[in-house]
Write a protein that holds these residues in place. Structure first.
Motif, mmCIF file in Angstrom:
data_model
loop_
_atom_site.group_PDB
_atom_site.id
_atom_site.type_symbol
_atom_site.label_atom_id
_atom_site.label_comp_id
_atom_site.label_asym_id
_atom_site.label_seq_id
_atom_site.Cartn_x
_atom_site.Cartn_y
_atom_site.Cartn_z
ATOM 1 N N VAL A 14 2.049 5.428 -22.667
ATOM 2 C CA VAL A 14 2.588 5.462 -21.313
ATOM 3 C C VAL A 14 2.899 4.028 -20.913
ATOM 4 C CG1 VAL A 14 2.184 6.072 -18.897
ATOM 5 C CG2 VAL A 14 1.231 7.509 -20.727
ATOM 6 N N VAL A 15 4.158 3.758 -20.617
ATOM 7 C CA VAL A 15 4.572 2.410 -20.243
ATOM 8 C C VAL A 15 5.402 2.502 -18.966
ATOM 9 C CG1 VAL A 15 5.845 0.343 -20.932
ATOM 10 C CG2 VAL A 15 4.564 1.633 -22.646
ATOM 11 N N TRP A 16 5.013 1.696 -17.982
ATOM 12 C CA TRP A 16 5.704 1.702 -16.692
ATOM 13 C C TRP A 16 6.855 0.708 -16.699
ATOM 14 C CZ3 TRP A 16 3.916 5.821 -14.495
ATOM 15 C CH2 TRP A 16 2.574 6.179 -14.631
ATOM 16 N N GLY A 17 7.978 1.124 -16.181
ATOM 17 C CA GLY A 17 9.128 0.233 -16.075
ATOM 18 C C GLY A 17 9.501 -0.093 -14.648
ATOM 19 N N LEU A 18 8.969 0.682 -13.679
ATOM 20 C CA LEU A 18 9.301 0.464 -12.275
ATOM 21 C C LEU A 18 8.038 0.583 -11.440
ATOM 22 C CD1 LEU A 18 12.240 2.004 -10.275
ATOM 23 C CD2 LEU A 18 9.916 2.131 -9.369
ATOM 24 N N VAL A 19 7.761 -0.424 -10.627
ATOM 25 C CA VAL A 19 6.659 -0.399 -9.665
ATOM 26 C C VAL A 19 7.194 -0.941 -8.350
ATOM 27 C CG1 VAL A 19 4.357 -1.224 -9.078
ATOM 28 C CG2 VAL A 19 4.926 -0.744 -11.464
ATOM 29 N N ALA A 20 7.016 -0.198 -7.267
ATOM 30 C CA ALA A 20 7.546 -0.635 -5.975
ATOM 31 C C ALA A 20 6.603 -0.211 -4.867
ATOM 32 C CB ALA A 20 8.934 -0.041 -5.743
ATOM 33 N N ALA A 21 6.227 -1.173 -4.019
ATOM 34 C CA ALA A 21 5.402 -0.871 -2.855
ATOM 35 C C ALA A 21 5.351 -2.097 -1.959
ATOM 36 C CB ALA A 21 3.985 -0.466 -3.267
ATOM 37 N N GLY A 22 5.434 -1.860 -0.664
ATOM 38 C CA GLY A 22 5.209 -2.920 0.295
ATOM 39 C C GLY A 22 6.352 -3.882 0.483
ATOM 40 N N GLY A 23 6.197 -4.679 1.577
ATOM 41 C CA GLY A 23 7.207 -5.680 1.864
ATOM 42 C C GLY A 23 6.639 -6.920 2.511
ATOM 43 N N ALA A 24 5.320 -6.913 2.774
ATOM 44 C CA ALA A 24 4.667 -8.068 3.387
ATOM 45 C C ALA A 24 3.252 -8.181 2.826
ATOM 46 C CB ALA A 24 4.624 -7.909 4.896
ATOM 47 N N PRO A 25 2.731 -9.413 2.697
ATOM 48 C CA PRO A 25 1.414 -9.585 2.065
ATOM 49 C C PRO A 25 0.241 -9.088 2.903
ATOM 50 C CG PRO A 25 2.251 -11.686 2.855
ATOM 51 C CD PRO A 25 3.372 -10.706 2.991
ATOM 52 N N ASN A 26 0.434 -8.909 4.187
ATOM 53 C CA ASN A 26 -0.678 -8.485 5.045
ATOM 54 C C ASN A 26 -0.511 -7.069 5.586
ATOM 55 O OD1 ASN A 26 1.452 -9.108 6.690
ATOM 56 N ND2 ASN A 26 0.228 -10.134 8.269
ATOM 57 N N VAL A 27 0.335 -6.281 4.926
ATOM 58 C CA VAL A 27 0.577 -4.904 5.348
ATOM 59 C C VAL A 27 0.322 -3.957 4.184
ATOM 60 C CG1 VAL A 27 2.259 -3.245 6.236
ATOM 61 C CG2 VAL A 27 2.299 -5.615 7.048
ATOM 62 N N ILE A 28 -0.566 -3.007 4.401
ATOM 63 C CA ILE A 28 -0.761 -1.947 3.412
ATOM 64 C C ILE A 28 0.342 -0.917 3.629
ATOM 65 C CG2 ILE A 28 -2.263 -0.084 2.639
ATOM 66 C CD1 ILE A 28 -4.644 -1.816 3.475
ATOM 67 N N PRO A 29 1.221 -0.693 2.642
ATOM 68 C CA PRO A 29 2.376 0.187 2.855
ATOM 69 C C PRO A 29 1.985 1.655 2.910
ATOM 70 C CG PRO A 29 2.291 -0.502 0.571
ATOM 71 C CD PRO A 29 1.196 -1.250 1.286
ATOM 72 N N ALA A 30 2.885 2.447 3.465
ATOM 73 C CA ALA A 30 2.675 3.892 3.567
ATOM 74 C C ALA A 30 3.334 4.654 2.428
ATOM 75 C CB ALA A 30 3.205 4.412 4.902
ATOM 76 N N THR A 31 4.161 3.971 1.657
ATOM 77 C CA THR A 31 4.804 4.615 0.510
ATOM 78 C C THR A 31 4.812 3.660 -0.672
ATOM 79 O OG1 THR A 31 7.035 3.858 1.109
ATOM 80 C CG2 THR A 31 6.316 6.004 1.983
ATOM 81 N N GLY A 32 4.882 4.203 -1.851
ATOM 82 C CA GLY A 32 4.972 3.415 -3.079
ATOM 83 C C GLY A 32 5.443 4.294 -4.215
ATOM 84 N N ARG A 33 5.873 3.661 -5.263
ATOM 85 C CA ARG A 33 6.441 4.434 -6.377
ATOM 86 C C ARG A 33 6.175 3.728 -7.687
ATOM 87 N NH1 ARG A 33 12.801 4.782 -7.693
ATOM 88 N NH2 ARG A 33 12.744 6.236 -9.455
ATOM 89 N N VAL A 34 5.924 4.517 -8.721
ATOM 90 C CA VAL A 34 5.796 4.001 -10.070
ATOM 91 C C VAL A 34 6.509 4.967 -11.009
ATOM 92 C CG1 VAL A 34 3.572 5.158 -10.432
ATOM 93 C CG2 VAL A 34 4.170 3.180 -11.831
ATOM 94 N N ALA A 35 7.238 4.427 -11.972
ATOM 95 C CA ALA A 35 7.987 5.274 -12.906
ATOM 96 C C ALA A 35 7.964 4.645 -14.286
ATOM 97 C CB ALA A 35 9.427 5.467 -12.435
ATOM 98 N N GLY A 36 7.988 5.477 -15.298
ATOM 99 C CA GLY A 36 7.979 4.990 -16.667
ATOM 100 C C GLY A 36 8.221 6.107 -17.653
#
Length: 397
Positions: free
Chosen positions: A241-263
């Motif tokens: 299992v190898v991940w090619g896409l990781v996305a979450a957040g937009g600021a260092p002091n904010v825990i995001p409400a959405t995120g995504r990982v794909a591979g």
């Protein structure tokens, strides 16, 4: 080797040599004008026109891609090439570099297509000389680069009807031009796509206990799913299992409400592949459960391993020796790369070989990279190997 096969072989070599410059020019044209999966309209038009000029009966069964056939009776020997390019930026400075931004033939399909055209020209000459004992069929397949691949649509269109063997080649930039890699049995792996979107209560990084800390959950999924899966499947299955896409957040002091990982989920074993989707879905939920996040799991079942049949591998190996000699034929190992040619080999016997494209003493490139360069001598070598395999298979059928 029988006199008839020897004569046919000489014709094949002479015709490919005659059209060598044209085939290289075709490869460069295709490389300069790459087209993504199911958009290979220009490529299809070029190939269809050239095959029709050579006397092949051309049939466009799908929006892109085509089938060409010679002969009217007897066993059918099929040869296959793929047409599509990748969403990759060409970073070479070759005169024939891609003119389409963000699209490139970074997997060598331009070589596969030009080689199959060359094989088609040689087989057409054999047919014109009355040396065709059966039927030849060329499969110019669209959409190999997407899962589960355009091979399934071609199968539904009936392209393997009455086929006794089907052969293909795939560029291998890790071995020198003039070398052909062969392996009986599985030569590629099964490949699936996994995409997980997480949602949860976000918040300030100073108060993670008041959130569902989606970023932390995402990190646990990234590291734990591969580890757990390796303990739940037979290690001989070679799961990866190898991940090619990781996305979450937009600021260092904010825990995001959405995120995504794909591979991708890959494995060597077809038996393990049959159960992989159910197991992966279950494990994703188990990993994420302690964190309270919600997961939307998209699992695309991809392609089975390419499993080379015994007799077909022998034929393709003999064809390779006729072109590159015994020293040029070498054994190769199974890879985890996915290839939808495996769908064809679930229906009829066949084999795929690896076509060396590295210039001796030159740099080693990798597939799916924008800097991929091909030693163009591979085009005519591939054309000859495919045509010789078709002739040998026809005489054995």
């Amino acid at each position: 080797m029988s006199p008839s096969v020897s004569t046919a072989s000489r014709v094949v070599d002479a015709v490919v040599e005659k059209y060598a410059d044209e085939l290289v020019d075709l490869r460069r044209d295709l490389h300069a004008h790459p087209e993504l999966s199911w958009s290979e309209h220009r490529t299809t038009d070029l190939v269809a026109r050239r095959m029709a000029e050579a006397g092949w009966r051309v049939d466009r069964l799908l929006p892109t891609g085509l089938v060409a056939e010679l002969g009217s009776s007897g066993p059918v020997i099929a040869l296959r090439a793929d047409l599509d390019a990748l969403a990759v930026t060409d970073t070479t400075d070759d005169p024939w570099m891609s003119t389409t931004p963000g699209v490139a033939h970074a997997c060598g399909h331009d070589v596969h297509t030009a080689a199959l055209v060359g094989a088609g020209l040689a087989l057409a000459e054999l047919h014109a000389q009355g040396r065709n004992r059966g039927r030849f069929r060329l499969l110019f397949q669209p959409a190999e680069e997407i899962m589960p691949g355009g091979a399934l649509e071609m199968l539904e269109a009936g392209v393997l009807a009455e086929v006794s063997h089907v052969f293909g080649l795939h560029c291998d930039p890790s071995i020198d031009v003039g070398t052909v890699g062969l392996r009986e049995g599985p030569i590629t792996g099964a490949a699936d796509a996994l995409d997980v979107t997480l949602t949860g209560k976000g918040g300030h990084t100073s108060r993670p206990h008041l959130t569902e800390d989606l970023t932390f959950a995402l990190g646990k999924l990234i590291t734990e799913l591969p580890a757990i899966l390796s303990r739940r499947l037979d290690p001989r299955a070679g799961v990866s299992v190898v991940w090619g896409l990781v996305a979450a957040g937009g600021a260092p002091n904010v825990i995001p409400a959405t995120g995504r990982v794909a591979g991708t989920v890959r494995m060597l074993d077809a038996v393990a592949w049959a159960d992989a989707e159910h197991l992966v879905r279950d494990l994703v939920r188990q990993v994420l459960e302690p964190y309270g996040v919600t997961a939307r799991i998209v699992y695309h079942r991809g392609v089975p391993p390419v499993v080379n049949a015994h007799t077909s591998t022998h034929i393709l190996g003999r064809a390779a020796e006729m072109v590159v000699g015994e020293d040029g034929r070498q054994s190769t190992s199974q890879s985890l790369g996915g290839e939808d040619f495996g769908w064809f080999l679930e229906r009829v016997p066949g084999a795929m070989a690896r076509l060396g494209t590295r210039t001796p003493d030159g740099p080693t490139y990798d597939l799916h990279q924008g800097n991929l360069r091909i030693d163009e001598r591979a085009v005519t070598i591939g054309a000859r190997v495919l045509a010789h395999a078709a002739v040998l298979a026809q005489h054995l059928s």
